[in-house]
Write a protein that holds these residues in place. Structure first.
Motif, PDB file in Angstrom:
ATOM      1  N   PRO A 481     -21.312  -0.177 -30.855  1.00 56.46           N
ATOM      2  CA  PRO A 481     -21.650  -0.032 -32.225  1.00 56.46           C
ATOM      3  C   PRO A 481     -21.370   1.301 -33.203  1.00 56.46           C
ATOM      4  O   PRO A 481     -20.869   1.061 -34.017  1.00 56.46           O
ATOM      5  CB  PRO A 481     -22.973   0.752 -31.872  1.00 56.46           C
ATOM      6  CG  PRO A 481     -23.086   0.164 -30.376  1.00 56.46           C
ATOM      7  CD  PRO A 481     -21.767   0.384 -30.137  1.00 56.46           C
ATOM      8  N   ILE A 482     -20.365   2.270 -33.224  1.00 58.99           N
ATOM      9  CA  ILE A 482     -19.249   2.669 -34.094  1.00 58.99           C
ATOM     10  C   ILE A 482     -18.381   2.653 -34.051  1.00 58.99           C
ATOM     11  O   ILE A 482     -18.008   2.535 -34.735  1.00 58.99           O
ATOM     12  CB  ILE A 482     -19.113   4.368 -32.257  1.00 58.99           C
ATOM     13  CG1 ILE A 482     -20.389   4.830 -31.856  1.00 58.99           C
ATOM     14  CG2 ILE A 482     -18.776   4.834 -33.050  1.00 58.99           C
ATOM     15  CD1 ILE A 482     -21.632   5.870 -33.161  1.00 58.99           C
ATOM     16  N   ARG A 484     -17.906  -0.651 -34.222  1.00 60.53           N
ATOM     17  CA  ARG A 484     -18.102  -1.677 -34.794  1.00 60.53           C
ATOM     18  C   ARG A 484     -17.999  -1.297 -36.421  1.00 60.53           C
ATOM     19  O   ARG A 484     -17.788  -1.772 -38.149  1.00 60.53           O
ATOM     20  CB  ARG A 484     -19.031  -2.571 -35.064  1.00 60.53           C
ATOM     21  CG  ARG A 484     -19.233  -4.104 -35.433  1.00 60.53           C
ATOM     22  CD  ARG A 484     -20.494  -4.741 -35.417  1.00 60.53           C
ATOM     23  NE  ARG A 484     -20.833  -6.078 -35.966  1.00 60.53           N
ATOM     24  CZ  ARG A 484     -20.232  -6.442 -37.531  1.00 60.53           C
ATOM     25  NH1 ARG A 484     -19.411  -4.931 -38.522  1.00 60.53           N
ATOM     26  NH2 ARG A 484     -19.937  -7.210 -38.320  1.00 60.53           N
ATOM     27  N   LYS A 485     -19.446  -0.270 -36.845  1.00 61.42           N
ATOM     28  CA  LYS A 485     -19.306   0.546 -38.231  1.00 61.42           C
ATOM     29  C   LYS A 485     -17.864   0.564 -38.966  1.00 61.42           C
ATOM     30  O   LYS A 485     -17.467   0.237 -39.512  1.00 61.42           O
ATOM     31  CB  LYS A 485     -19.963   1.846 -37.859  1.00 61.42           C
ATOM     32  CG  LYS A 485     -21.127   2.398 -38.918  1.00 61.42           C
ATOM     33  CD  LYS A 485     -21.339   2.690 -39.095  1.00 61.42           C
ATOM     34  CE  LYS A 485     -22.071   3.463 -40.084  1.00 61.42           C
ATOM     35  NZ  LYS A 485     -22.999   4.337 -40.418  1.00 61.42           N
ATOM     36  N   ALA A 488     -15.582  -2.511 -39.607  1.00 63.76           N
ATOM     37  CA  ALA A 488     -16.389  -3.160 -40.594  1.00 63.76           C
ATOM     38  C   ALA A 488     -16.243  -3.012 -42.194  1.00 63.76           C
ATOM     39  O   ALA A 488     -15.922  -3.923 -42.719  1.00 63.76           O
ATOM     40  CB  ALA A 488     -17.621  -2.977 -40.363  1.00 63.76           C
ATOM     41  N   THR A 489     -14.621  -1.306 -41.978  1.00 59.50           N
ATOM     42  CA  THR A 489     -14.931  -1.091 -43.607  1.00 59.50           C
ATOM     43  C   THR A 489     -13.448  -1.967 -43.727  1.00 59.50           C
ATOM     44  O   THR A 489     -13.020  -1.241 -44.566  1.00 59.50           O
ATOM     45  CB  THR A 489     -14.465  -0.051 -43.445  1.00 59.50           C
ATOM     46  OG1 THR A 489     -13.979   0.973 -42.023  1.00 59.50           O
ATOM     47  CG2 THR A 489     -15.649   0.423 -43.081  1.00 59.50           C
ATOM     48  N   ASP A 499     -18.892  -8.785 -31.691  1.00 59.00           N
ATOM     49  CA  ASP A 499     -20.132  -9.104 -32.379  1.00 59.00           C
ATOM     50  C   ASP A 499     -20.591  -9.981 -31.234  1.00 59.00           C
ATOM     51  O   ASP A 499     -21.647 -10.149 -30.802  1.00 59.00           O
ATOM     52  CB  ASP A 499     -20.300 -10.089 -33.410  1.00 59.00           C
ATOM     53  CG  ASP A 499     -20.028  -9.200 -34.428  1.00 59.00           C
ATOM     54  OD1 ASP A 499     -20.317  -7.740 -34.472  1.00 59.00           O
ATOM     55  OD2 ASP A 499     -19.932  -9.643 -35.655  1.00 59.00           O
TER      56      ASP A 499
END
Length: 501
Positions: A481-482, A484-485, A488-489, A499
């Motif tokens: 999750p870290i 992925r965030k 995402a930028t 995902d």
């Protein structure tokens, strides 16, 4: 509508040789004829002009089991003959054997050419090129493609057939016999060893090497050449392929399983308990053998190897150098280190490509297996198995690989920007590992367990490859999750594969 792609060029040439519903052919007899001219141009550049002009240039050609191999080979032989070259057609061969055709005195080829696309699907084929000094580099292939015109020396070439595989097999047998001479003429007698050739070119190994040395090869599978590869992909880095040889070993209660890729420049093994010896485990086995014979030697690997492998190699008194992925890259690094006077005996990728200094710096899957066969009688005398060689190698609790597509024309620059941004990011529990020469490697600590991850660019495809290991269960799920965030930028990254995890 079927697409026509450009040929893939690196240290070899690969393309679509059989049209499919998705792809048009781009490697046909027409392209092969042009490539033949480029190979002559390259050999002339390498100092063989006089030999060519005298009609004494000798080129050997072999093929793997692909259905397109025969037609491409016939076109290449015809093209060389038209241009006044002497050709030896070795029929079904392997990539390492084609290099050895330049070394064996009875052939003494000026160049050896293997028609193969390694583990790629049946509709691919390709061209690998060797001279007496080794495989060609990417810049050599570029020269070949840029100088692919027909040559004339006023002479008509010749062609003949010859059995290279038997000569190559006998050479392996001689080397294994020499290393195991204290155990008699049949040093593998009492050993049950299964071969899985995946219907590629490696089926010879059971009869011409193992059986000659006394091994029982009952239960060996997919030895017959079949270019459709109906049973599984011939790839030691493929899960289905490894599951197939593992099942065979357990079913037959064999002492060892051996699996090759299509053209036999890669191999992997399975121990008697079904333990898979590929990737980090294979590197560890070979490192143990090498460091027993060469104290303090350096082992060159590609970058995505386990931290535990580094600890294992150092505990044996050696040193690991992690280098850029790509088998030519790790081999060239080994050569460079040896030229600097640093004893470097092995270069190996997690994919299974492995080259020994003692064996012409050649990535040869059959020689990898031969090195292990050389020590099997010694292990048996000590009451040990091959698994004992890596008993001290710690295994991670979790591993994962994710491939992120880059939707940008200039994907290499875009991917490098992502890598640079990750290197500069400040995340608790992430610390850059500076002993790394490809992408960015981070050491993981609390609150993300104990492990590492590597983000690197794919060598040829528009992809970022993320590889993660952790010694604690369920910790990778906390890291993703870290990341992925962060990813995402970057709007041109396709996060679909991430995902799904």
């Amino acid at each position: 509508m079927a697409k026509k792609l450009p040929l893939a060029l690196s240290s070899d040439i690969r393309g679509i040789a059989v049209a499919t519903t998705d792809y048009k052919e781009n490697l046909t007899p027409y392209e092969i004829e042009k490539i033949a001219g480029g190979i002559i141009s390259f050999l002339i550049k390498k100092g063989l002009e006089e030999k060519y002009n005298q009609g004494k240039l000798i080129i050997g050609i072999g093929q793997d089991s692909r259905i397109s191999g025969r037609a491409l080979k016939e076109a290449m032989v015809a093209s060389f003959n038209t241009q006044g070259v002497q050709v030896i057609d070795f029929g079904l061969a392997t990539t390492p054997a084609m290099f050895m055709s330049t070394q064996f005195p009875q052939f003494s080829c000026d160049a050896g050419i293997m028609l193969t696309a390694s583990h790629l699907p049946y509709y691919y084929n390709g061209v690998k090129i060797f001279t007496k000094t080794g495989g060609v580099e990417a810049e050599d292939v570029a020269y070949i493609m840029a100088h692919s015109y027909q040559h004339k020396n006023g002479l008509k070439g010749t062609s003949q057939t010859a059995d290279l595989i038997s000569v190559y097999s006998a050479d392996l047998v001689e080397k294994i016999s020499l290393a195991t001479k204290e155990f008699g003429e049949k040093p593998l007698e009492g050993w049950h060893i299964i071969v899985d050739a995946g219907n590629g070119a490696g089926g010879f190994f059971a009869e011409k090497v193992l059986q000659v040395l006394g091994a029982d090869t009952t239960g060996s599978q997919f030895l017959n050449p079949d270019g459709h590869f109906p049973n599984h992909i011939p790839n030691p880095d493929n899960k289905e392929a490894m599951a197939s040889i593992k099942a065979a070993v357990l079913r037959e209660k064999a002492d060892l399983g051996v699996i090759f890729d299509t053209d036999v420049d890669r191999a992997a093994l399975v121990g008697p308990d079904g333990a898979v010896l590929n990737r980090n485990n294979l590197i560890a086995v070979l490192s143990n053998i090498v460091l027993t014979q060469h104290k303090g030697a350096v082992i060159v690997t590609n970058s995505p190897t386990s931290d535990h492998l580094k600890t294992f190699i150092e505990a044996l008194g050696g040193k690991q150098v992690r280098y850029i992925s790509g088998y030519r890259n790790v081999i060239n690094k080994m050569i460079a280190l040896n030229n600097e006077g640093i004893d470097t005996q092995l270069a190996i990728e997690t994919s299974g490509h492995a080259a020994f200094k003692e064996n012409y710096n050649l990535d040869d899957g059959a020689y990898v297996v031969a090195k292990i066969l050389m020590i099997l009688p010694q292990l048996k005398a000590k009451g040990q198995t091959i698994n004992d060689l890596i008993a001290q190698l710690k295994q991670p609790a979790q591993t994962m690989e994710i491939r992120l597509k880059i939707d940008e024309t200039n994907f290499k620059d875009y991917g490098q920007n992502v890598i640079d941004a990750l290197r500069k990011a400040d995340f608790i529990g992430f610390k850059e590992d500076i002993e790394n020469e490809e992408g960015v490697r981070m050491i993981l600590s609390e609150p993300y367990g104990t492990g590492w991850f590597l983000l690197r660019l794919s060598l040829h495809e528009p992809l970022l490859v993320l590889q993660i290991e952790n010694d604690e269960n369920d910790m990778i799920q906390k890291v993703l999750p870290i990341l992925r965030k962060f990813f995402a930028t970057f709007t041109s990254l396709d996060l679909t594969s991430l995902d799904k995890k």
